[in-house]
Design a protein around this motif. Structure first.
Motif, PDB file in Angstrom:
ATOM      1  N   SER A 229       0.838  -1.167   0.021  1.00  0.00           N
ATOM      2  CA  SER A 229      -0.012   0.028  -0.061  1.00  0.00           C
ATOM      3  C   SER A 229       0.758   1.459   0.042  1.00  0.00           C
ATOM      4  CB  SER A 229      -0.888   0.087   1.165  1.00  0.00           C
ATOM      5  OG  SER A 229      -1.081  -1.328   1.610  1.00  0.00           O
ATOM      6  N   GLY A 230       2.011   1.141   0.928  1.00  0.00           N
ATOM      7  CA  GLY A 230       2.972   2.369   0.814  1.00  0.00           C
ATOM      8  C   GLY A 230       3.283   2.766  -0.440  1.00  0.00           C
ATOM      9  N   HIS A 231       3.983   1.625  -1.021  1.00  0.00           N
ATOM     10  CA  HIS A 231       4.556   1.731  -2.540  1.00  0.00           C
ATOM     11  C   HIS A 231       3.912   2.311  -3.435  1.00  0.00           C
ATOM     12  CE1 HIS A 231       6.543  -0.007  -6.221  1.00  0.00           C
ATOM     13  NE2 HIS A 231       7.174   1.074  -5.794  1.00  0.00           N
ATOM     14  N   ALA A 232       2.231   1.759  -3.714  1.00  0.00           N
ATOM     15  CA  ALA A 232       1.470   2.303  -4.242  1.00  0.00           C
ATOM     16  C   ALA A 232       1.060   3.745  -4.055  1.00  0.00           C
ATOM     17  CB  ALA A 232       0.197   1.449  -3.967  1.00  0.00           C
TER      18      ALA A 232
ATOM     19  N   GLY B 293       4.630  -3.422   6.934  1.00  0.00           N
ATOM     20  CA  GLY B 293       4.276  -2.015   7.192  1.00  0.00           C
ATOM     21  C   GLY B 293       4.915  -1.414   8.582  1.00  0.00           C
ATOM     22  N   ASN B 294       4.901  -2.341   9.694  1.00  0.00           N
ATOM     23  CA  ASN B 294       5.196  -1.837  10.700  1.00  0.00           C
ATOM     24  C   ASN B 294       6.974  -1.344  11.066  1.00  0.00           C
ATOM     25  OD1 ASN B 294       4.571  -1.272  13.578  1.00  0.00           O
ATOM     26  ND2 ASN B 294       3.303  -3.056  13.480  1.00  0.00           N
TER      27      ASN B 294
ATOM     28  N   THR C 229       5.057   5.975   3.633  1.00  0.00           N
ATOM     29  CA  THR C 229       3.855   6.310   3.189  1.00  0.00           C
ATOM     30  C   THR C 229       2.946   5.059   3.376  1.00  0.00           C
ATOM     31  OG1 THR C 229       4.682   5.204   1.214  1.00  0.00           O
ATOM     32  CG2 THR C 229       4.579   7.877   1.280  1.00  0.00           C
ATOM     33  N   GLN C 230       3.067   4.361   4.609  1.00  0.00           N
ATOM     34  CA  GLN C 230       2.347   3.103   4.792  1.00  0.00           C
ATOM     35  C   GLN C 230       0.988   3.434   5.254  1.00  0.00           C
ATOM     36  OE1 GLN C 230       4.227   0.529   3.107  1.00  0.00           O
ATOM     37  NE2 GLN C 230       2.701  -0.352   4.627  1.00  0.00           N
TER      38      GLN C 230
END
Lengths: 333, 507, 176
Positions: A158-161, A182-183, A198-199
């Protein structure tokens, strides 16, 4: 000693609630939900909360099993191959079911599954509090000029997107630094190894509340409320071009074919009443900075579809798709 | 602090209710069982109980999980000592000295001392948790990619060095082979499937547990059955309760191992395994009798058991103060806390001021529980040694099969267990130790990702790997261990040492 | 089980020498494969994240260690084959026989039986045959045989039942 142990176990294992809702399906053995990610992660947490609600409703133990590996496809595959009796479910982000085929990982499709969604997570742009960027405008300006290290949970996360989405409309530069989840990505930003993360908001909520991260903008069109911190402005306040859809719905799902009708009926009923009114899930969402979005069946599929479109075309643009999204009938968003 | 003490005693008092004591008892026993059975791990146990304790109150549920966690890490030492099969990867170092002790008819003594070691480890970890949790957690944040890379290399190097004292080369070969095994399957940065040649099973990689169960369990079965002679240990009726003096003599080892273990526990992914290894290495370094290590040293056994159990509270520290788990079971514990409405994290001291001390009290009761139950159960466990191998080994193998299947319900994992068992058997016949091999599988992923991440952050420069302060220290120790084991270097140093006084007397 | 061996092994038995060569070959093969892994540069990723980087380096380390092992073995002639100590060829073949029997029984259970036959039944059969085959002693009289078989059956039933119940009921694990 042994008898004592057995007695103790018996009381726990069989300590299922006596009162269960009146549903057409009455499971007579524990139900398994496969979490295709490690224990303790975002999917794991929300699934365990959901499992608790299901236990109360069905009067049967709901066991959460972690089977991580291969971007979550191994665990889901095991659910797919399990007997179609309603006793084995999978959990996670349903949008992945629409992109495995595209990525050449697994031949499955979103319409092969019946979806029961719970919460929706949104990405959040945050910086280390010691960094000079006070708002998203300043960060975007800096990123236009130099490569800043951005921590995410890896390619396709999600962060990469999220950062790719920002890049696609603003043309910023960044150095992609990936972590195991993410953590860890969030912790790397708290620890100062990377400047930005950007997570998902849910993975950052605790650190934001504790003042260890400075949230700059949420990647959605409306502001995000995080309990104990306040309101984070939406990215649309800083960028006026339309951004791809970056939210991720989470839930549980089961193969459509072969699953008994009464199982589907029962879960529809639970998602109609018990889930939308579950205090545990509501509290979880508010604490974690997630949106509470309980929907099921076709409605859930419709909610997930734009996520699939968005992901499919960004994988395609990144050269990771093995076949074109059009071949799968995924139109450009 | 006075507040803390108050909270601690209030929580402790609350645990004295009969129902709670009952919970403590069964959760710890179940934990010990999970720990003893190869293939079932602390993570599985805690995850299982999270689901089962869903409807209990927060403090009861978390107490049960803590007991399970502490019990499982402790329980793994039982099978390591009795059967040479570590129940969890964290107990591999305990088998090194525990098993020779058991073979020498001193199993009771070994089990008893390991129990006391585990208790002391948990206790020291608990003290650190109560006193300096926030400081320690902040320090753990200083561990970045380069530090984790060195920690992984360090782990392989010391484990290889220690398990193959006469021939470190073989220990390191085993370790590097383990690292290579970890490279198979989807890698963690681009999800590229390495060495999998189109197989979905291989794309998922070799599971750590099937490999562990195979390399230790199945290989041991093959080895034991192959031998022409096998003696059941009959005279194992030695005392179980260690004398106070014996424990007191080893205070330094215990305290050192406890501190090292707690610290290792803080670091995500490294946890209990490295807690045991680093403590064992440090104890051997400081020992007056390093030659006994690996042959049945009580000191070595107590060091590794103190180290891995101290890592349990260590792993809980960042859970509480940062909401970051220090290990996989701790990650499940964190999830359970959220589920029960406790929000650990930087604000815990403000939002739930009593909670840290409640957890401290939980760790305390769990440690007492393993001490009491562990010592009570030692005598019956000793019976295992009296069973003839024809009757014991098929049961061990059944457990290996179920254990490797249990984690992910994949038939492929049973094949992996068999494959690694046969490979492990031949490697052992050629005197390659298994522990660094398994540690290599644990650390391979950490090494891979952190090396590449470090290189990205530095844009391809190796400099930060040697200049960041913590990295520099780890690098120096690691390289030192390697260099000092090379025979020509040893000879050179030996001759230098001999020459120095000569040089001085001859201006 | 490592024992230092007294006898100098013949060239055919040089485990270290040969295994060193195997490691060199393995290491080079791994490094070669790693070198040919996609660098994914077309995705615009950082070159230092190439998937082949670490396995390639590990391959080289493996080859290096293998080389050292072979060289050392060739130089010193010292070698290690554990289990040969003080055993003549008769003992060696008895050991090989016991090893083969164990392996066959275990594989028959874990590969053939499990998954095809009911788990408890498979387990019972395995435990029973393992005990009976290994305890077979031709010097025993008839009643001795009967006693051994009865004992084996009892253990087989207990183990099969206990393992099934404990794992399925208490640990809620699915059995193959």
């Amino acid at each position: 000693m042994k008898n004592f142990l057995i007695a103790a176990l018996a009381t726990t294992v069989f300590a299922v609630p006596a009162v269960a809702g009146d549903y057409p399906w009455k499971p007579d053995k524990p139900i398994t939900i496969i979490v295709p990610w490690g224990a303790g992660g975002a999917t794991d947490q929300v699934t365990r909360v959901t499992a608790g609600v299901l236990e109360d409703e069905l009067g049967q133990n709901v066991v959460v099993v972690n089977q991580p590996g291969a971007s979550g496809s191994i665990g889901k595959k095991n659910a797919w191959e399990a007997p179609r009796d309603g006793y084995t479910w999978a959990a996670g982000a349903p949008k992945q079911l629409g992109t495995y085929k595209l990525l050449g990982q697994w031949d499955t499709w979103i319409d092969n599954w019946r979806l029961y969604n719970t919460v929706t997570n949104v990405p959040l742009v945050s910086v280390n509090p010691s960094s000079p960027y006070k708002d998203m405008g300043q960060l975007l300006k800096a990123m236009a000029e130099k490569e800043i290290a951005v921590a995410t949970a890896g390619a396709g996360s999600s962060g990469h997107a999220a950062i790719e989405g920002i890049k696609s409309v603003t043309g910023i530069k960044y150095k992609h630094v990936t972590y195991d989840g993410g953590n860890p990505a969030v912790i790397a930003t708290v620890g100062g190894e990377t400047e930005v993360t950007t997570q998902l908001a849910s993975e950052q909520a605790e650190m934001v509340r504790g003042g260890r991260l400075r949230p700059l903008a949420v990647l959605a069109s409306q502001p995000l409320e995080i309990e104990g911190y306040g309101t984070v402005p939406p990215i649309t306040d800083y960028i006026d071009k339309p951004l791809p859809i970056l939210s991720t719905a989470f839930g549980i799902f089961i193969p459509k074919e072969g699953t008994p009708e009464e199982v589907i009926e029962t879960f529809n009923m639970i998602w109609e009443k018990a889930i939308p009114n579950s205090k545990a899930l509501k509290d979880y969402a508010l604490q974690k900075g997630a949106l509470f979005t309980p929907v099921y069946g076709d409605e859930a599929r419709d909610k997930v579809w734009p996520e699939i479109q968005s992901d499919a075309w960004s994988f395609h643009a990144a050269g990771r798709a093995k076949i074109s999204p059009e071949e799968l009938g995924i139109p450009k968003p | 602090m006075a507040d803390g003490l108050g909270y601690f005693f209030a929580a402790l008092g609350g645990f004295l209710a009969p129902a709670t004591l009952f919970n403590i008892g069964w959760a710890t026993l179940l934990g010990m069982t999970v720990g003893m059975l190869p293939g079932l791990t602390a993570t599985l146990g805690v995850a299982l109980l999270t689901t089962l304790t869903f409807r209990m109150g927060a403090s009861d549920a978390i107490l049960i999980l803590v007991c399970m966690y502490v019990g499982a890490i402790y329980g793994g030492s039982r099978s390591a000592i009795l059967l040479n099969i570590p129940g969890t990867p964290a107990n591999a170092a305990s088998a090194l000295d525990g098993f020779p002790l058991a073979r020498a008819g001193r199993a009771g003594e070994a089990l008893g001392l390991a129990t006391v070691g585990s208790f002391c480890g948990s206790f020291i970890g608990m003290l650190m948790l109560a006193l300096v949790a926030p400081v320690l957690a902040e320090f753990a944040l200083k561990f970045g990619s380069t530090e984790f890379f060195w920690l992984a290399v360090f782990g392989i190097v010391i484990s290889g060095r220690l398990t193959s004292v006469d021939d470190p080369l073989k220990g390191w070969i085993a370790g590097v082979l383990g690292l290579l095994v970890a490279m198979v399957g989807q890698e963690g940065i681009h999800a590229y499937q390495r060495f999998s040649y189109g197989s979905t099973d291989l794309a998922g990689g070799f599971g750590l547990l099937p490999a562990l169960v195979g390399a230790f369990g199945f290989a041991e079965v093959l080895q034991v059955m192959k031998n022409l002679k096998y003696e059941t240990v009959r005279g194992a009726s030695d005392r179980i309760l260690p004398r106070l003096r014996e424990v007191a003599q080893r205070t330094r080892t215990i305290v050192r191992s406890g501190l090292i273990g707690t610290f290792m526990g803080l670091l995500p992914g490294v946890g209990e395994d490295m807690g045991a290894w680093a403590s064992y290495a440090a104890a051997r370094r400081a020992s007056k009798t390093p030659e006994e290590y690996g042959k049945g040293s009580l000191e070595g056994l107590i060091a590794s058991e103190t180290g891995n159990n101290a890592a349990v509270p260590g792993a809980i520290i960042p859970v509480l103060t940062l909401a970051v788990p220090g290990s996989a079971p701790a990650a499940v514990l964190l999830a359970a806390m959220f589920i029960h409405g406790v929000r650990p994290g930087p604000l815990i001291m403000i939002e739930f001021p009593s909670f840290i001390f409640e957890v401290v009290a939980m760790v305390f009761v769990a440690s007492v529980a393993i001490l009491v139950l562990g010592l009570l159960l030692t005598r019956p466990l000793l019976l295992v040694l009296r069973v003839s191998r024809e009757k014991l080994m098929p049961v061990v193998f059944v457990l290996c099969t179920v254990g490797s299947f249990a984690i992910a319900s994949r038939v492929f994992d049973i094949r992996v267990m068999l494959g690694f068992g046969i490979l492990g058997f031949f490697l052992r016949e050629m005197k390659y130790p298994m522990a660094p091999f398994v540690l290599g599988i644990v650390l391979g992923d950490i090494l891979d990702k952190n090396f590449r991440r470090g290189m990205v952050l530095s844009d391809g420069s190796l400099e930060p790997f040697f200049t960041r302060p913590i990295s520099a220290v780890l690098a120096t120790i690691t390289i030192g261990v390697i260099v000092l084991a090379i025979p020509p270097v040893r000879r050179l140093i030996g001759s230098l040492v001999r020459r120095i006084p000569f040089g001085r007397s001859n201006p | 089980m490592g024992r230092k061996i007294g006898l100098r092994p013949g060239p055919g038995l040089r485990a270290d020498f040969l295994f060193g060569l195997v490691l060199v070959a393995l290491g080079i093969a791994v490094a070669f494969e790693s070198w040919h892994m996609p660098r994914l540069t077309e995705l615009g990723v950082h070159p230092m994240t190439a998937p082949g980087l670490v396995p390639g380096l590990l391959g080289l380390v493996t080859a290096l260690l293998g080389g050292i092992l072979t060289t050392r073995s060739a130089r010193t002639g010292d070698d290690s084959i554990a289990g040969v100590v003080g055993s003549d060829s008769r003992n060696l073949s008895r050991q090989a026989g016991r090893f083969a029997l164990t392996l066959v029984l275990c594989l028959a259970y874990a590969v053939v039986l499990v998954g095809r036959v009911e788990f408890a039944l498979a387990t019972g059969l395995f435990v029973f045959s393992f005990i009976v085959l290994f305890e077979w002693n031709s010097e025993r009289d008839f009643s001795g045989h009967v006693r051994a078989v009865v004992f084996a059956s009892v253990e087989a039933v207990i183990v099969a039942a206990l393992v099934t119940v404990v794992f399925e009921r208490i640990f809620l694990v699915r059995l193959p």
